[in-house]
Scaffold this motif. Structure first.
Motif, PDB file in Angstrom:
ATOM      1  N   GLY A 504       0.806  -1.235   0.000  1.00  0.00           N
ATOM      2  CA  GLY A 504       0.000   0.000   0.000  1.00  0.00           C
ATOM      3  C   GLY A 504       0.828   1.268   0.000  1.00  0.00           C
ATOM      4  N   PRO A 505       1.648   1.505   1.025  1.00  0.00           N
ATOM      5  CA  PRO A 505       2.449   2.731   1.054  1.00  0.00           C
ATOM      6  C   PRO A 505       3.402   2.842  -0.123  1.00  0.00           C
ATOM      7  N   ILE A 506       3.928   1.696  -0.594  1.00  0.00           N
ATOM      8  CA  ILE A 506       4.855   1.759  -1.735  1.00  0.00           C
ATOM      9  C   ILE A 506       4.129   2.319  -2.952  1.00  0.00           C
ATOM     10  N   SER A 507       2.918   1.838  -3.224  1.00  0.00           N
ATOM     11  CA  SER A 507       2.227   2.361  -4.413  1.00  0.00           C
ATOM     12  C   SER A 507       1.698   3.775  -4.164  1.00  0.00           C
ATOM     13  N   ASP A 508       1.388   4.085  -2.920  1.00  0.00           N
ATOM     14  CA  ASP A 508       0.996   5.455  -2.592  1.00  0.00           C
ATOM     15  C   ASP A 508       2.145   6.401  -2.943  1.00  0.00           C
ATOM     16  N   ASN A 509       3.342   6.044  -2.484  1.00  0.00           N
ATOM     17  CA  ASN A 509       4.530   6.834  -2.795  1.00  0.00           C
ATOM     18  C   ASN A 509       4.787   6.908  -4.289  1.00  0.00           C
ATOM     19  N   ALA A 510       4.594   5.763  -4.962  1.00  0.00           N
ATOM     20  CA  ALA A 510       4.825   5.731  -6.402  1.00  0.00           C
ATOM     21  C   ALA A 510       3.926   6.749  -7.099  1.00  0.00           C
ATOM     22  N   GLY A 511       2.672   6.813  -6.633  1.00  0.00           N
ATOM     23  CA  GLY A 511       1.741   7.795  -7.200  1.00  0.00           C
ATOM     24  C   GLY A 511       2.226   9.210  -6.969  1.00  0.00           C
ATOM     25  N   GLY A 512       2.690   9.462  -5.731  1.00  0.00           N
ATOM     26  CA  GLY A 512       3.192  10.799  -5.402  1.00  0.00           C
ATOM     27  C   GLY A 512       4.371  11.177  -6.277  1.00  0.00           C
ATOM     28  N   ILE A 513       5.270  10.219  -6.477  1.00  0.00           N
ATOM     29  CA  ILE A 513       6.458  10.500  -7.287  1.00  0.00           C
ATOM     30  C   ILE A 513       6.060  10.782  -8.732  1.00  0.00           C
ATOM     31  N   ALA A 514       5.106   9.989  -9.257  1.00  0.00           N
ATOM     32  CA  ALA A 514       4.647  10.200 -10.637  1.00  0.00           C
ATOM     33  C   ALA A 514       4.106  11.614 -10.801  1.00  0.00           C
ATOM     34  N   GLU A 515       3.322  12.056  -9.844  1.00  0.00           N
ATOM     35  CA  GLU A 515       2.729  13.391  -9.910  1.00  0.00           C
ATOM     36  C   GLU A 515       3.810  14.474  -9.836  1.00  0.00           C
ATOM     37  N   MET A 516       4.705  14.306  -8.853  1.00  0.00           N
ATOM     38  CA  MET A 516       5.714  15.341  -8.636  1.00  0.00           C
ATOM     39  C   MET A 516       6.721  15.403  -9.775  1.00  0.00           C
ATOM     40  N   ALA A 517       7.003  14.229 -10.371  1.00  0.00           N
ATOM     41  CA  ALA A 517       7.975  14.219 -11.467  1.00  0.00           C
ATOM     42  C   ALA A 517       7.328  14.658 -12.778  1.00  0.00           C
ATOM     43  N   GLY A 518       6.030  14.927 -12.737  1.00  0.00           N
ATOM     44  CA  GLY A 518       5.354  15.401 -13.936  1.00  0.00           C
ATOM     45  C   GLY A 518       5.224  14.330 -15.003  1.00  0.00           C
ATOM     46  N   MET A 519       4.905  13.111 -14.573  1.00  0.00           N
ATOM     47  CA  MET A 519       4.767  12.034 -15.560  1.00  0.00           C
ATOM     48  C   MET A 519       3.451  12.159 -16.321  1.00  0.00           C
ATOM     49  N   THR A 520       3.313  11.350 -17.371  1.00  0.00           N
ATOM     50  CA  THR A 520       2.134  11.480 -18.230  1.00  0.00           C
ATOM     51  C   THR A 520       0.869  11.057 -17.487  1.00  0.00           C
TER      52      THR A 520
END
Lengths: 610, 610
Positions: A504-520
């Protein structure tokens, strides 16, 4: 199966579990890090850091545009920031923890040692007749050692869990560029590292301790297993810090980040302009991974110790039947093997094609591990336990058959599944309860709070009945030993439970990173789907932790009552009833303190940022 | 004091209490109603109705402007609307209640009657040796009668309380034009009508029932007081409807009105343009007055019945010492007299000059009644009880001295004061807790909810310790009889407690009427001040209700255990522990259902209005 059989199976399973965890870590690490990016000023003074570069397939080859490289660099930077934050939080926590543990260890030693005024003379055993047991001072010494070992194992597993989680979050984000299935696998494998490391090292350390202590204690099993209970106390002392400290930090960061983002500046969740978002991500790792790990470890260690102690003063303890006494450890060993097979279903056997598959695969993890484990319990029970034996039952002995124990462990296990599925029903956005709450937001915060609280309260009904049924059955069949074994049954699949939980937290973080890194948008959609399933699994983990803690507390209470020779506890005694009254208030006191801390910390965070 | 003394004092105090209530009603009614206003079309189809005209002093004489008359007419109209709404709600509730009560009465009769297969033959007594007691069928019949009497008394008092409250709200508003003191007095006097009517009629009906039942039962006091317990059950069955049904309606109307007003249309509280506001005001009267009245009546009747039953099988019951057996009723009778003097302080002796005086006068009501009542308990205890006696204590008899009982009743009384003051501290805007929560609203709903819940949880700490202390002391001194008497001690000042409690909704309504009738800012400021103090007192009433209910439930449980001959209840019995597990979940289940109902009803209300 003789004592020699048990000797071999327990450490074997533990080592297999540790190796499996390391292999999963190796698989995760194959998502490569290569090179460094050039001074990418993001305005927060952080320059330089590692850059990830994924193994590129043929069709990816031409896509290494400068834009993509910048995104990757950003991912690396964010991951690094989260990792630094989590490490710094944990080290601060460990600083306070070590002061507390040192103090507590001294108190334990002095209290237990002073029982016979620090005499080193042997004393007559309490339950084993006509035999001398080791001195209270020796028990004090070994209990303190066990206490520190339990604490150390918990800290070690929690820290490694956090390490692999912060190692895996950006890797999950990068894999999400390839598709939903690879991202899911990376997240789940990282969760499995945590799950298997904790379950296996917990078992291994306990097994080794028992054997080392036995060198000194020899035939004095009463003293041996009384000292071993320190292991459980050490585990749960760490859990107190990990769960409460980490929990307050997590929620304060979560609320704080939301307040800064949504309320103060009207920017969306996980927006890179919101500095509190990193704190939120750090919180997921220290609270929901390291904290939850130490929580489940505490319950696991305590239920094992309670069962071991009651076993040591029951017939197979007095008859020195080692494989029967080590039955709780054998159950855990079998649990590791079962969870290993179960994990294969998630990482290799079951295919994830679309988003709805994620939660279905996770749900099946629970079911598969429970079904396989039921067979495993049967094997261990009929191999390790004699057909008939007596269990210590407060003032008398209770005649128990081995299949009674099979039922006790199984009902705990299946109660865990019921709790898990109920939690899923009440927290997943796939079912009506969560949708109703979401719907109630149309008319504002008031109805949302009312419906949300009502939903939370309602979600306790089925788990409480499941708990009551397992307590009743196991208590009736095998007294307090049955309850401890039911708790251990619920925790026997802890490796899978923790894998799902840490996912859970790993994918939560993954989502945060995707957003912050400006992914598609497409990548973000995938990580969001992973995250939504992860929220549910984190709730399931909490359900397991609380359910098993309830069973464990009864088991510990029973072990205490057994040791102190109390025969019955009458509700119609004024002291007992007044105690019930005060006891029923304590959770509210405790909740008030933690909630106040969360609120205050969140407010301070908002002030700090804005 | 002999049996004849008790015979005289109890009904005398009850009648004095009823007369006092009627006198207060008369004083309230002196704020005159005169004439009818002319067709004042307010657009909701309501034309014509009574107009209030206050006794005008000399300087008021010239002020009868047409504007003022329109405001008065509006007050009358709003009051009428609230009264019609409350009546209609209560009658609907009574319709369902009567179906339930009929069904329940039949069940009680059949269950109790079938004990000896509906035989009319006398049976040997359970506790009084060598004596025959009346048949189970007779007990069934009289229990059913007592049940219906309890229900009827509760409904009667609740209905009258609602009547006087809806009669007083507009009068309070009109008096607020004169100043803060007259308005406060009208509101408080109206509350006192409710308080004294309920306490006195509850006592009177119980006293008359005992004496009438005694004509049939004669020397069979076991059967007599077993049948009388139906009175308590009747009272609390009504409370279940009044408190839950009324409570859901109140809160739904409150939330609904707020949602319509603040959220949907952005108009202030109590705005005349918001039709849900009348529903909100109706809710205050049916939930917080009629509902709270039946709740406290239920607790009062149950604790008296539990005490009477245990007394009947204790030494003074077996020795047929009537004044000692009627000790609980004597305590209540003394309570009425004490509360009568206490009320004089609020209505005549203490002067209200400024707004802060209001809550100080209300707080002093609690203190004065507690201090006076402590002396009253001493008088009753040493006059009515023999110096030494034995109390039934499950499997054996407990030797008790009369001053033990003085301590039991007093500790309950003072625990009530502690609960009241704690509640005041945590709910009044004069202290830091409420201000902190208000402060936390700066950053939005999230921190507000966290801080508010934390505050609510924290507020349980001191009351729980007070409850635990009174349970421990009273249980230890006089077993289950002591607990029942502690509950009755807490409820002995119920007339004052209910006056303070009912004052709340009356001033809340007065504020609403002032706003809707478009009164001046100054009047609105005064009614707001009354309302603010009233919110706190309503919370205090709830604290008393819950505290006494906790004591009462233990007393009832004890009475049940006594009657059924159970000697001890062992927590280490699997059935007991599983029961504790399920029992601890029930409040959550129940809360979930009521909260869901409130939320759903509020949402429907918003849809209806908008």
């Amino acid at each position: 199966m003789g004592g020699a059989g048990a000797e071999a199976v327990i450490p074997l399973a533990a080592v297999v579990g540790i190796l499996y965890a390391l292999w999963q870590w190796f698989v995760v690490s194959r998502v490569k890090v290569s090179g460094y990016y050039q001074s990418l000023d993001t305005g927060n003074g952080y320059h330089g850091g590692p850059v990830f570069e994924m193994d590129r397939t043929e069709e990816d080859a031409g896509k290494g545009t400068p834009d993509e490289r910048i995104i990757m660099a950003k991912c690396a930077e964010i991951q690094h920031a989260i990792s630094v934050g989590a490490k710094s939080f944990l080290f601060t926590q460990y600083k306070y923890l070590s002061i507390f543990m040192t103090f507590f260890a001294i108190v334990i030693f002095l209290f237990l040692g002073s029982v016979n005024s620090f005499s080193t003379k042997e004393q007559p055993c309490t339950y084993t007749q006509n035999q001398n047991c080791k001195s209270a001072l020796a028990n004090a010494f070994f209990t303190t050692i066990a206490f520190l070992l339990g604490a150390f194992t918990s800290v070690f597993s929690g820290y490694l869990g956090m390490k692999v989680a912060t190692y895996a979050n950006a890797r999950t984000t990068l894999e999400a560029q390839k598709g939903i299935a690879p991202a899911f696998k990376i997240a789940y494998r990282s969760g499995a590292v945590m799950g298997f490391l904790l379950a296996s090292s917990g078992l291994l350390v306990l097994y080794i301790s028992i054997n080392l202590f036995k060198v000194y204690y020899g035939d004095d099993w009463e003293g041996l297993f009384e000292s071993i209970t320190g292991y459980g106390l050490g585990g749960s002392s760490v859990a107190l810090f990990g769960r409460v400290g980490g929990g307050i930090y997590t929620k304060a960061a979560d609320v704080g980040a939301d307040l800064v983002g949504k309320v103060e500046n009207n920017i969306p969740e996980d927006d890179p302009r919101n500095p509190a978002v990193i704190a939120d991500n750090v919180g997921d790792n220290v609270g929901d991974i390291a904290g939850m790990g130490s929580d489940l470890f505490g319950s696991y260690a305590e239920s094992t110790c309670a069962a071991l102690y009651v076993a040591s003063i029951s017939s197979f303890g007095i008859n020195h039947n080692l494989s029967a006494v080590l039955y709780p450890l054998l159950i855990s060993a079998m649990g590791i093997i079962v969870c290993l097979f179960t994990t294969l279903f998630a990482t290799d056997l079951l295919k994830i094609k679309a988003i709805p598959d994620i939660s279905s695969v996770l749900k099946r993890q629970l079911l598969i591990s429970t079904v396989l484990m039921t067979a495993g319990i049967a094997v261990v029970t009929f191999a390790a336990l004699p057909k008939n034996f007596t269990i210590f039952n407060f003032t008398n002995d209770k005649r128990v058959k081995n299949w009674h124990l099979f039922l006790c462990v199984s009902i705990g296990l299946w109660a865990g599944l019921v709790i898990g599925y109920t939690t899923e029903f009440y927290t997943s956005n796939a079912y009506s309860p969560v949708r109703d709450v979401a719907d109630s937001c149309r008319t504002g915060a008031a109805t949302n709070v009312i419906f949300g609280l009502a939903l939370g309260y309602k979600s306790t009904i089925i788990p409480s009945f499941a708990m009551a049924a397992s307590i009743y059955t196991s208590f009736r069949l095998a007294s307090i030993y049955g309850v401890a074994m039911a708790a251990l049954g619920m925790l026997s699949t802890v490796a899978t439970g923790l894998s799902i939980d840490a996912y859970g937290p790993i994918s939560d973080n993954a989502g945060g990173i995707a957003e912050m890194a400006g992914m598609t948008h497409e990548v973000r959609r995938r990580t969001d789907a992973l995250d939504a399933a992860g929220n549910t699994t984190a709730a399931i983990g909490k359900g397991f932790a609380i359910g098993s803690a309830a069973l464990v507390s009864l088991a510990l209470f029973g072990a205490y009552v057994s040791r102190s020779g109390i025969g019955s506890i009458d509700v119609l005694d004024p002291r007992v009833f007044a105690g019930l009254m005060v006891g029923s208030m304590l959770p509210y006191w405790f909740s008030a303190m933690t909630m106040k801390s969360v609120g205050t910390a969140a407010l301070k965070m908002v002030e700090e940022v804005t």
